[in-house]
Design a protein around this motif. Structure first.
Motif, PDB file in Angstrom:
ATOM      1  N   GLN A  77     -14.122 -19.228  35.632  1.00 24.46           N
ATOM      2  CA  GLN A  77     -13.998 -18.403  36.743  1.00 24.46           C
ATOM      3  C   GLN A  77     -15.229 -18.259  37.637  1.00 24.46           C
ATOM      4  N   VAL A  78     -16.278 -17.945  36.856  1.00 27.71           N
ATOM      5  CA  VAL A  78     -17.435 -17.483  37.636  1.00 27.71           C
ATOM      6  C   VAL A  78     -18.505 -18.895  38.089  1.00 27.71           C
ATOM      7  N   PRO A  95     -17.553 -21.982  38.826  1.00 22.66           N
ATOM      8  CA  PRO A  95     -16.992 -22.696  40.014  1.00 22.66           C
ATOM      9  C   PRO A  95     -17.046 -22.130  41.011  1.00 22.66           C
ATOM     10  N   GLU A  96     -16.801 -20.716  41.146  1.00 26.05           N
ATOM     11  CA  GLU A  96     -16.923 -19.938  42.205  1.00 26.05           C
ATOM     12  C   GLU A  96     -18.512 -19.850  42.876  1.00 26.05           C
ATOM     13  N   ILE A  97     -19.381 -19.973  42.059  1.00 28.65           N
ATOM     14  CA  ILE A  97     -20.805 -19.675  42.490  1.00 28.65           C
ATOM     15  C   ILE A  97     -21.170 -21.069  43.201  1.00 28.65           C
ATOM     16  N   HIS A 101     -19.113 -23.470  44.375  1.00 33.60           N
ATOM     17  CA  HIS A 101     -18.390 -23.710  45.441  1.00 33.60           C
ATOM     18  C   HIS A 101     -18.715 -23.062  46.815  1.00 33.60           C
ATOM     19  N   ARG A 102     -19.158 -21.811  46.516  1.00 36.76           N
ATOM     20  CA  ARG A 102     -19.404 -20.872  47.484  1.00 36.76           C
ATOM     21  C   ARG A 102     -20.858 -20.850  48.113  1.00 36.76           C
TER      22      ARG A 102
END
Length: 127
Positions: A54-55, A57-59, A61-62
């Protein structure tokens, strides 16, 4: 005159069989309580999985600026065992043995995690 076995069994109070079953359940629960080490391993695995799925991939891609650092940290999380997380959990967890169950309370900066260890399983409690 002999009384048949079935009538002897039927003559016993019903609570006797239920009481024995309840007593066996209590003994089984006491003997299968998860240990703090079991809890630490279980929770570290869950936290590690959450970070990786969760964390990270979010960091990545963002925020392109942090992507290289995040990739490096996430690679370390994936390749190393979660021993650092286990130590952190051990330091921040109180275990309360309730006899038939164990209550684990972990104080994290974000929130407090309450879990119940019962019959060899760890069940998260939502309060």
């Amino acid at each position: 005159m002999k009384v048949p076995l079935l009538s002897q069994i039927m003559a016993r109070p019903l609570w006797c069989g239920g009481g024995a079953f309840l007593l066996l359940g209590i003994i089984a629960a006491c003997l299968t309580n998860p240990t703090p080490a079991d809890y630490q391993r279980h929770t570290a695995t869950e936290i590690n999985t959450f970070l990786l799925t969760q964390v990270c991939p979010e960091i990545i891609h963002r925020n392109r600026g942090l992507a290289m650092v995040a990739l490096e940290v996430c690679d370390q999380l994936e390749s190393r065992p979660a021993q650092d997380i286990e130590r952190y959990i051990a330091y921040n967890t109180q275990a309360y043995n309730l006899g038939v169950a164990t209550l684990f309370v972990t104080e994290l900066p974000i929130q407090t995690i309450w879990s119940l260890g019962l019959f060899g399983r760890i069940i998260p409690l939502t309060l």
